[in-house]
Design a protein around this motif. Structure first.
Motif, mmCIF file in Angstrom:
data_model
loop_
_atom_site.group_PDB
_atom_site.id
_atom_site.type_symbol
_atom_site.label_atom_id
_atom_site.label_comp_id
_atom_site.label_asym_id
_atom_site.label_seq_id
_atom_site.Cartn_x
_atom_site.Cartn_y
_atom_site.Cartn_z
ATOM 1 N N TYR A 185 0.812 -1.224 0.000
ATOM 2 C CA TYR A 185 0.000 0.000 0.000
ATOM 3 C C TYR A 185 0.846 1.275 0.000
ATOM 4 N N ASP A 186 1.869 1.323 0.821
ATOM 5 C CA ASP A 186 2.664 2.551 0.918
ATOM 6 C C ASP A 186 3.300 2.906 -0.420
ATOM 7 N N GLN A 187 3.853 1.914 -1.113
ATOM 8 C CA GLN A 187 4.489 2.192 -2.397
ATOM 9 C C GLN A 187 3.459 2.549 -3.470
ATOM 10 N N LEU A 188 2.326 1.848 -3.441
ATOM 11 C CA LEU A 188 1.288 2.142 -4.430
ATOM 12 C C LEU A 188 0.717 3.539 -4.225
ATOM 13 N N SER A 189 0.435 3.892 -2.980
ATOM 14 C CA SER A 189 -0.183 5.194 -2.707
ATOM 15 C C SER A 189 0.787 6.344 -2.924
ATOM 16 N N SER A 190 2.085 6.050 -3.004
ATOM 17 C CA SER A 190 3.047 7.105 -3.344
ATOM 18 C C SER A 190 3.018 7.410 -4.840
ATOM 19 N N ILE A 191 2.436 6.480 -5.617
ATOM 20 C CA ILE A 191 2.297 6.689 -7.065
ATOM 21 C C ILE A 191 0.983 7.392 -7.387
ATOM 22 N N ALA A 192 -0.095 6.947 -6.756
ATOM 23 C CA ALA A 192 -1.425 7.533 -6.996
ATOM 24 C C ALA A 192 -2.333 7.131 -5.835
ATOM 25 N N PRO A 193 -3.444 7.854 -5.629
ATOM 26 C CA PRO A 193 -4.405 7.428 -4.608
ATOM 27 C C PRO A 193 -4.787 5.969 -4.833
ATOM 28 N N THR A 194 -4.745 5.177 -3.771
ATOM 29 C CA THR A 194 -4.947 3.734 -3.891
ATOM 30 C C THR A 194 -6.117 3.287 -3.026
ATOM 31 N N VAL A 195 -7.092 2.680 -3.663
ATOM 32 C CA VAL A 195 -8.283 2.168 -2.976
ATOM 33 C C VAL A 195 -8.132 0.669 -2.789
ATOM 34 N N LEU A 196 -8.043 0.237 -1.533
ATOM 35 C CA LEU A 196 -8.038 -1.183 -1.210
ATOM 36 C C LEU A 196 -9.417 -1.558 -0.684
ATOM 37 N N LEU A 197 -9.998 -2.603 -1.273
ATOM 38 C CA LEU A 197 -11.348 -3.026 -0.903
ATOM 39 C C LEU A 197 -11.302 -4.393 -0.217
ATOM 40 N N PRO A 198 -12.317 -4.717 0.577
ATOM 41 C CA PRO A 198 -12.275 -5.943 1.379
ATOM 42 C C PRO A 198 -12.389 -7.211 0.554
ATOM 43 N N GLU A 199 -11.882 -8.295 1.119
ATOM 44 C CA GLU A 199 -12.035 -9.602 0.491
ATOM 45 C C GLU A 199 -13.491 -10.032 0.624
ATOM 46 N N ARG A 200 -14.056 -10.575 -0.448
ATOM 47 C CA ARG A 200 -15.449 -11.003 -0.448
ATOM 48 C C ARG A 200 -15.547 -12.464 -0.847
ATOM 49 N N GLU A 201 -16.623 -13.104 -0.421
ATOM 50 C CA GLU A 201 -16.846 -14.502 -0.775
ATOM 51 C C GLU A 201 -17.251 -14.653 -2.234
ATOM 52 N N GLU A 202 -18.038 -13.708 -2.738
ATOM 53 C CA GLU A 202 -18.568 -13.803 -4.103
ATOM 54 C C GLU A 202 -18.257 -12.531 -4.883
ATOM 55 N N TRP A 203 -18.052 -12.684 -6.199
ATOM 56 C CA TRP A 203 -17.673 -11.536 -7.002
ATOM 57 C C TRP A 203 -18.756 -10.461 -7.120
ATOM 58 N N PRO A 204 -20.067 -10.776 -7.068
ATOM 59 C CA PRO A 204 -21.045 -9.678 -7.126
ATOM 60 C C PRO A 204 -20.850 -8.643 -6.017
ATOM 61 N N GLU A 205 -20.380 -9.108 -4.848
ATOM 62 C CA GLU A 205 -20.099 -8.162 -3.759
ATOM 63 C C GLU A 205 -18.899 -7.294 -4.103
ATOM 64 N N GLU A 206 -17.889 -7.897 -4.738
ATOM 65 C CA GLU A 206 -16.718 -7.129 -5.174
ATOM 66 C C GLU A 206 -17.124 -6.088 -6.215
ATOM 67 N N LEU A 207 -17.978 -6.512 -7.138
ATOM 68 C CA LEU A 207 -18.461 -5.592 -8.171
ATOM 69 C C LEU A 207 -19.166 -4.397 -7.542
ATOM 70 N N GLN A 208 -19.995 -4.647 -6.549
ATOM 71 C CA GLN A 208 -20.732 -3.571 -5.891
ATOM 72 C C GLN A 208 -19.806 -2.655 -5.107
ATOM 73 N N ASP A 209 -18.745 -3.230 -4.509
ATOM 74 C CA ASP A 209 -17.746 -2.403 -3.818
ATOM 75 C C ASP A 209 -17.067 -1.443 -4.790
ATOM 76 N N ILE A 210 -16.670 -1.971 -5.940
ATOM 77 C CA ILE A 210 -16.001 -1.142 -6.946
ATOM 78 C C ILE A 210 -16.964 -0.100 -7.498
ATOM 79 N N ALA A 211 -18.200 -0.506 -7.750
ATOM 80 C CA ALA A 211 -19.210 0.426 -8.275
ATOM 81 C C ALA A 211 -19.406 1.601 -7.326
ATOM 82 N N ALA A 212 -19.380 1.350 -6.019
ATOM 83 C CA ALA A 212 -19.579 2.413 -5.037
ATOM 84 C C ALA A 212 -18.456 3.450 -5.112
ATOM 85 N N VAL A 213 -17.245 3.017 -5.419
ATOM 86 C CA VAL A 213 -16.108 3.940 -5.540
ATOM 87 C C VAL A 213 -16.325 4.903 -6.702
#
Length: 333
Positions: A144-172
């Motif tokens: 995270y530290d190295q990535l965020s020094s390049i650009a704002p970095t959004v880390l999202l939680p681990e999910r059991e199913e991809w539809p939840e991941e999709l909704q997390d990304i959509a919210a961003v």
């Protein structure tokens, strides 16, 4: 002397007063100019969202990101596909195969491939000049530290199913409506695919095997890939597949124990010569030739790249539905 002292004192007071007035006038003028400049910026931001920002909640707390990022880097092999399903073409991605799957080759023709590794290619990410990096925390928290020094970095939680991941990304990105439509469209496509497959083979059994370099893996109904085939598309598994297992790693000698009416074979990497050789060796054995599906020409070979994200992302799932329906139609007319 006394009168001279008062004259000198008076002159000094006048100098101090004039100096103070001059300094007071300076900030007033500057503040006025800055005020006008700020008003101008606010007006520009209202009509042109370049430079506008917003605060989002991430696994690392609240961070400020561009309101409408133009150059997004997606890390992990799934996030790039989830981004594109929402209408966002990333400028750089991690990739497992040398080439993108067929359904991403055209839209990702200008997208940089960075390979896949435990540690991302920071030099390539920097070269991509992103204004936002997005990744799952389980994959990129250590970086995270190295990535965020390049650009704002959004880390999202681990999910059991991809539809939840999709909704997390959509919210961003403020694309919740698009995410909902992606899920609705896929559900309808699954229903149509399941109906068509049932009309072709009814309740005949299906085994889904993945040929890898060192092993053969049978994907059961409890694994994301197997669940897609057996639960979402309704293809009946063999009755003796262990109920509590997600998948089975087997040798060729064990394959006849799961002798299904139909056999879906996925080569983990169809361009890997070792895997190609392994599959050819399998087909030359008497064990293979005596399988029910082989005798009846009910073996369906599917690609590794296109099915790599199966059960983990919407575009791969959509592709697999069409791929399976076409393959079963060809051999079950």
């Amino acid at each position: 002397m006394k009168s001279k002292w008062w004259v000198i004192t008076g002159v000094m007071l006048m100098v101090l007063l004039l100096g103070a007035c001059g300094k007071a006038a300076g900030p007033d003028t500057s503040a006025s100019g800055e005020s006008e400049k700020s008003s101008s910026s606010a007006a520009t931001n209202t009509t042109n969202d370049k430079g506008e920002v917003k605060v989002v909640q991430t696994e690392m707390g609240e961070i400020t990101i561009p309101k409408s990022p133009k150059r997004v880097v997606g890390l992990s092999v799934v996030y790039p596909e989830l981004l594109y399903s929402l209408g966002i073409v990333p400028v750089a991605v991690q990739n497992y195969h040398e080439d993108f799957p067929k359904y991403l080759q055209e839209p990702f023709k200008n997208t940089m491939k960075m390979g896949i590794a435990k540690t991302p290619n920071f030099e390539a990410i920097l070269e991509a000049n992103p204004d936002l990096i997005i990744a799952p925390a389980w994959w990129s928290k250590k970086d995270y530290d190295q990535l965020s020094s390049i650009a704002p970095t959004v880390l999202l939680p681990e999910r059991e199913e991809w539809p939840e991941e999709l909704q997390d990304i959509a919210a961003v990105f403020g694309k919740e409506t698009e995410a909902k439509q992606v899920l609705e469209d896929l559900k309808q496509h699954e229903k149509e695919g399941a109906d068509k497959l049932h009309s072709l083979i009814g309740d005949e059994t299906v085994l889904y095997a993945r040929v890898m370099e060192k092993e053969i893996v049978l994907n059961g109904p409890n694994l994301s890939r197997g669940a897609f085939v057996h639960k979402r598309l309704g293809l009946k598994p063999v009755s003796n597949f262990p109920k509590d297992e997600t998948g089975l790693s087997i040798s060729m000698e064990v394959l006849p124990e799961y002798d299904a009416d139909h056999l879906i074979i996925q080569l983990d990497d169809e361009e890997n010569p070792e895997i190609q050789k392994k599959y050819k060796d399998m087909m030359s054995t008497s064990i293979w030739k005596n399988l029910k599906a082989v005798k009846n020409n009910h073996v369906y070979l599917v690609g590794g790249k296109e099915w790599f994200n199966l059960g983990m992302a919407p575009m791969s799932d959509n592709y697999a539905i069409d791929d399976l329906v076409a393959a079963f139609e060809e051999k079950n007319k």
